[in-house]
Every structure is written in structure tokens, then in C-alpha cells.
Design an enzyme around this catalytic site. Structure first.
Site, short mmCIF file in Angstrom:
data_model
loop_
_atom_site.label_atom_id
_atom_site.label_comp_id
_atom_site.label_asym_id
_atom_site.label_seq_id
_atom_site.Cartn_x
_atom_site.Cartn_y
_atom_site.Cartn_z
N ILE A 94 -7.57 -7.28 30.75
CA ILE A 94 -6.27 -6.28 31.06
C ILE A 94 -5.59 -5.70 29.64
O ILE A 94 -5.71 -6.48 28.59
CB ILE A 94 -4.79 -7.00 31.42
CG1 ILE A 94 -4.59 -8.65 30.72
CG2 ILE A 94 -5.35 -7.01 32.78
CD1 ILE A 94 -3.02 -8.48 30.91
N TYR A 157 -11.95 5.29 19.01
CA TYR A 157 -11.24 3.96 20.03
C TYR A 157 -10.06 3.52 19.74
O TYR A 157 -8.84 3.06 20.32
CB TYR A 157 -12.27 2.88 19.74
CG TYR A 157 -12.17 1.10 20.01
CD1 TYR A 157 -12.05 1.76 21.63
CD2 TYR A 157 -11.78 0.12 20.25
CE1 TYR A 157 -11.72 0.57 22.36
CE2 TYR A 157 -11.76 -0.66 20.71
CZ TYR A 157 -11.89 -0.43 22.25
OH TYR A 157 -11.20 -2.17 22.99
N LYS A 164 -8.19 -5.35 19.12
CA LYS A 164 -9.21 -5.99 20.25
C LYS A 164 -9.58 -7.10 19.12
O LYS A 164 -10.17 -8.23 18.71
CB LYS A 164 -10.44 -5.33 20.08
CG LYS A 164 -9.95 -4.76 21.60
CD LYS A 164 -9.93 -5.28 22.74
CE LYS A 164 -10.26 -4.72 24.17
NZ LYS A 164 -10.15 -5.68 25.55
#
Length: 256
Positions: A94, A157, A164
């Protein structure tokens, strides 16, 4: 027939939104190896989309889990404890960032947007690990999904690159913390895959094309490829692996 290497194992898979979700590819691979699947959904609308998948995978626990709602994830783990008394595999697939922050420059990211992206995309995995720890009585495996933008700049991104990066670093520290209990922790890093989440990234089709051209194999992974690698990381053959970032991207990550 696939060897039943995960027979008797209980696997929680978070993040299945439809039959194109990476998490669905993982759930299929785990089920094919004999694992029992627990597959929560985020909203009632999501429940409608995944209803056929719940039946296909023989899911016995399917309940709402919104990681931004207090007690929601805890309720899922309570249900797992009551029905199975254990958990062997946890899959976290998620991620979220507000659109205005996802599409903007890093220097313009709002504090609120960054906090929300970090909570949903990273800290929820840490919370998942904490809740899983007492149920992984014989050890286990925790997996989360990352992307190459964590270590190299992928212009479209945006905010998710730093998020991340935090997630991958958390994987390593969790692997250290939980290693003595034989709980292994990994990040799986697919290349770009056409999913509902991926469609939120600017110029996503161009990113897929560029990545495929750059890949040494000249092709990218699909959700089934990610599922196969993820299943391997949960099998006995990977018992001495932990704290890794496993790339499933046709080799794109090795290119400059």
C-alpha cells in the site's frame, strides 16, 4: 501443480484493490503454494471489486482495513489471532500521496502531504511488523513493495522517492530487530507495472516504455513475476535471507 511449500502457513496480504494489483499477484502465488490468505480491503467499494478474488483464493477473513483509521489494522490482527492463532507471512503493498504533492516538486511538498505519505506508505509497515511479531510464533516473513526511485531520481516519481527510501531503510532495521525471532524482512522492488496506483504517476506510460528499453532483458515484470519472487522469499529455501531489496524489473536497476 505447484509444490505446496507454504502449506499450513497463514498469510496476510494488504493492498489488493483489483485483479491488476501487485498484491493480488503475490496472494495468488502464496495460495498456489498452499498458504491460507487473509485479504482485507480499504473501502466498501474496494470490497465489491475484489469479491471474485476473495472467492477464488478461498479467503476466510475479509474485513475493512484503512491504515489511517485508528484501530483498523489492530482489528484485522485480532481476527487473525482469534481464528488462526498465528501468522506466518505479512505482505504490505500500500502507498499513497496527495496528488498535488505527488505531481509537484520536492521543494514544494506540504508538511501535511509528506506526513500522510509517510504514514500510509512507510510507517504502516512498521506498525504491521509490530502487530505481526507476537503472532509469528515460529518465525515468519514480512514483505513490502518499493521502487527504484528510492535510490535514483525518477523525475515523475516525486515525493514517493524519499518515502520509499525511508521504507527500504526501515526494512533493514526491522530485519535487525526481528532477526532473533527468525522473522525475515524484505522489500520487493518491481519495475513500473500498470496498476491503479501506478496510473497516478505523471507520464506513467512513457516511464514504462523507457524502463523496458533500458532493461537488459528488454521487458519488464508483471504482477505474476512479482508474486513468484515474493513467494520464494517466504519459502524455506530463503530461510537465510533477510533485509534485502529484491529487484524484479528486468535488470533496469543495474543501468546508469
Amino acid at each position: 501443480m505447484t509444490e505446496q511449500t507454504l502449506a499450513g502457513k497463514v498469510a496476510l496480504v494488504l493492498g489488493v484493490a483489483n485483479n491488476q494489483s501487485i498484491a493480488y499477484g503475490v496472494a495468488k502465488a502464496l495460495r498456489a503454494r498452499g498458504a491460507t490468505i487473509v485479504m482485507p480491503y480499504q473501502t466498501d467499494r474496494t470490497r465489491d471489486f475484489i469479491a471474485p478474488l476473495l472467492e477464488e483464493l478461498g479467503v476466510e477473513i475479509a474485513m475493512k482495513c484503512d491504515v489511517t483509521e485508528a484501530g483498523s489494522m489492530e482489528a484485522v490482527f485480532d481476527a487473525i489471532k482469534q481464528k488462526y492463532g498465528r501468522l506466518d507471512i505479512g505482505v504490505h503493498s500500500i502507498a499513497f500521496a496527495p496528488r498535488e504533492d505527488l505531481h509537484g516538486r520536492i521543494v514544494d511538498i506540504s508538511a501535511e502531504g509528506f506526513k500522510l505519505a509517510l504514514e500510509v506508505s512507510c510507517h504502516s509497515f512498521i506498525r504491521m511488523a509490530k502487530l505481526a511479531e507476537p503472532l509469528m510464533v515460529d518465525g515468519g516473513t514480512l514483505l513490502t513493495m518499493s521502487y527504484y526511485g528510492s535510490e535514483r531520481v525518477v523525475p515523475t516519481y516525486g515525493i514517493m522517492g524519499p518515502i520509499k527510501a525511508a521504507l527500504e531503510c526501515s526494512v533493514k532495521y526491522l530485519a535487525y530487530d526481528l532477526g532473533p525471532k527468525k522473522i525475515r524482512v524484505h522489500a520487493v522492488s518491481p519495475g513500473p507495472i500498470k496498476t491503479r496506483a501506478g496510473s497516478g504517476i505523471r507520464e506513467f506510460d512513457a516511464l514504462i516504455e523507457q524502463s523496458a528499453q533500458a532493461a537488459p532483458l528488454k521487458e519488464l515484470a508483471d504482477i505474476d513475476d512479482v508474486g513468484e519472487v515474493s513467494a520464494f522469499l517466504c519459502e524455506p529455501g530463503s530461510a537465510r535471507l533477510t533485509g534485502s531489496v529484491m529487484y524484479v524489473d528486468g535488470g533496469t536497476n543495474i543501468m546508469s
